[in-house]
Enzyme design. Structure first.
Site, PDB file in Angstrom:
ATOM      1  N   LYS A  14       0.841  -1.228  -0.163  1.00  0.00           N
ATOM      2  CA  LYS A  14       0.050  -0.215   0.111  1.00  0.00           C
ATOM      3  C   LYS A  14       0.932   1.302  -0.041  1.00  0.00           C
ATOM      4  O   LYS A  14       0.732   2.086  -0.642  1.00  0.00           O
ATOM      5  CB  LYS A  14      -0.983   0.128   1.232  1.00  0.00           C
ATOM      6  CG  LYS A  14      -1.706  -1.177   1.343  1.00  0.00           C
ATOM      7  CD  LYS A  14      -3.041  -1.065   2.295  1.00  0.00           C
ATOM      8  CE  LYS A  14      -2.380  -1.069   3.670  1.00  0.00           C
ATOM      9  NZ  LYS A  14      -1.476  -2.302   4.295  1.00  0.00           N
ATOM     10  N   ARG A  89      -9.677   1.050   8.829  1.00  0.00           N
ATOM     11  CA  ARG A  89      -9.306  -0.243   9.235  1.00  0.00           C
ATOM     12  C   ARG A  89     -10.406  -0.947   9.836  1.00  0.00           C
ATOM     13  O   ARG A  89     -10.662  -1.967   9.963  1.00  0.00           O
ATOM     14  CB  ARG A  89      -8.202  -0.254  10.413  1.00  0.00           C
ATOM     15  CG  ARG A  89      -6.893   0.229   9.931  1.00  0.00           C
ATOM     16  CD  ARG A  89      -6.363  -0.963   9.159  1.00  0.00           C
ATOM     17  NE  ARG A  89      -4.889  -1.542   9.753  1.00  0.00           N
ATOM     18  CZ  ARG A  89      -3.824  -1.132   9.423  1.00  0.00           C
ATOM     19  NH1 ARG A  89      -3.565  -0.006   8.550  1.00  0.00           N
ATOM     20  NH2 ARG A  89      -2.720  -1.612   9.869  1.00  0.00           N
ATOM     21  N   ARG A 128      11.398  -6.611   5.047  1.00  0.00           N
ATOM     22  CA  ARG A 128      11.227  -5.132   5.575  1.00  0.00           C
ATOM     23  C   ARG A 128      11.925  -4.944   6.923  1.00  0.00           C
ATOM     24  O   ARG A 128      12.407  -3.757   7.259  1.00  0.00           O
ATOM     25  CB  ARG A 128       9.930  -4.738   5.502  1.00  0.00           C
ATOM     26  CG  ARG A 128       9.602  -3.108   5.435  1.00  0.00           C
ATOM     27  CD  ARG A 128       8.313  -2.697   5.049  1.00  0.00           C
ATOM     28  NE  ARG A 128       6.994  -3.007   6.278  1.00  0.00           N
ATOM     29  CZ  ARG A 128       5.814  -2.481   6.218  1.00  0.00           C
ATOM     30  NH1 ARG A 128       5.380  -2.276   4.988  1.00  0.00           N
ATOM     31  NH2 ARG A 128       4.947  -3.002   6.956  1.00  0.00           N
ATOM     32  N   ARG A 134      11.009  -1.334  12.225  1.00  0.00           N
ATOM     33  CA  ARG A 134       9.921  -1.452  12.954  1.00  0.00           C
ATOM     34  C   ARG A 134       9.914  -2.783  13.797  1.00  0.00           C
ATOM     35  O   ARG A 134       9.767  -3.838  12.918  1.00  0.00           O
ATOM     36  CB  ARG A 134       8.892  -1.445  11.704  1.00  0.00           C
ATOM     37  CG  ARG A 134       8.578   0.056  11.386  1.00  0.00           C
ATOM     38  CD  ARG A 134       7.335  -0.029  10.353  1.00  0.00           C
ATOM     39  NE  ARG A 134       6.136  -0.935  10.780  1.00  0.00           N
ATOM     40  CZ  ARG A 134       4.828  -0.724   9.947  1.00  0.00           C
ATOM     41  NH1 ARG A 134       4.876  -0.276   8.923  1.00  0.00           N
ATOM     42  NH2 ARG A 134       4.054  -1.499  10.532  1.00  0.00           N
ATOM     43  N   ARG A 146      -1.399  -9.193  13.389  1.00  0.00           N
ATOM     44  CA  ARG A 146      -1.800  -8.127  12.595  1.00  0.00           C
ATOM     45  C   ARG A 146      -2.496  -8.704  11.621  1.00  0.00           C
ATOM     46  O   ARG A 146      -3.478  -8.044  11.116  1.00  0.00           O
ATOM     47  CB  ARG A 146      -0.456  -7.484  11.942  1.00  0.00           C
ATOM     48  CG  ARG A 146       0.214  -6.443  13.036  1.00  0.00           C
ATOM     49  CD  ARG A 146       1.631  -6.141  12.548  1.00  0.00           C
ATOM     50  NE  ARG A 146       1.601  -5.261  11.366  1.00  0.00           N
ATOM     51  CZ  ARG A 146       2.643  -4.979  10.671  1.00  0.00           C
ATOM     52  NH1 ARG A 146       4.061  -5.625  11.185  1.00  0.00           N
ATOM     53  NH2 ARG A 146       2.999  -4.200   9.697  1.00  0.00           N
TER      54      ARG A 146
END
Ligand code: C5P
Ligand code: MG
Length: 192
Positions: A14, A89, A128, A134, A146
């Site tokens: 995204k 969300r 990532r 993160r 998640r």
């Protein structure tokens, strides 16, 4: 105003595709995840509260996120439109977004759903995590949580927007530019 939602699970691409879309269509990019992390890094009260949820891979309460989006829209009210990345969300957030845009006589024009299967998402997120810094990209447990949040609270939005005739599904695996072109094709249909 042209208002797009880029939709899909964590790791679907995204953010990456949003960067390309804002360049072509001159939209303001609102990534609620980025805004929450900026609040956390600045050590604000909101950021500290949000971090308790983020580190567990849970969703931050609707009121907090909605307030943040409202502020962002107010401070970018001259934008040609927005791309919403990571928001809404929940169904409640979608309702709040409709109300906010209504104040500008605007609406969500199209919802672009990036389709990527879970094994690929886990691979992407862990990769990532090696560079993003993160913590929620570095633990497979948090990543799975998640996904659980996505399945139970966010995925119902695809039916919500399908029933409004606004949902478009786009293959999210492959060359970045091929995916980008598929997204642009859908955007051009709704762009007046
Ligand atoms: O969108 P992104 O994947 O960057 O979000 C990272 C985290 O921020 C989510 O796992 C969640 O904890 C929080 N978040 C949220 N509500 C949003 C956007 C992000 O709770 N609308
Ligand atoms: Mg993102």
């Amino acid at each position: 105003m042209l208002n797009l939602i880029i939709f899909g699970p964590p790791g679907a691409g995204k953010g990456t595709q949003s960067e390309k879309i804002i360049e072509r269509y001159n939209l303001a990019h609102i990534s609620t995840g980025d805004l929450l992390r900026a609040e956390r890094n600045a050590g604000t009260e909101l950021g500290n509260q949000a971090n308790e949820f983020i580190k567990k891979g849970e969703l931050v309460p609707d009121a907090v996120v909605i307030g943040m989006v409202r502020n962002f829209i107010s401070s970018h009210s001259s934008a040609a439109g927005f791309i919403f990345d990571g928001f809404p969300r929940t169904v409640a957030q979608a309702g709040a977004l409709d109300e906010m845009l209504h104040e500008f006589n605007a609406e969500v024009n199209v919802v672009l759903g990036l389709e990527v299967e879970e094994d690929e998402l886990v691979k992407r997120l862990l990769l990532r995590g090696q560079t993003s810094g993160r913590a929620d990209d570095q633990s497979e447990d948090t990543i799975r949580n998640r996904f659980r949040e996505y399945q139970s609270k966010t995925l119902p939005l695809s039916a919500h927007y399908t029933s409004q005739g606004k949902y478009r599904s786009v293959q999210g695996i492959g060359e970045l530019d091929v995916i980008f072109n598929a997204l642009c094709t859908e955007i051009d249909v709704v762009k007046k």
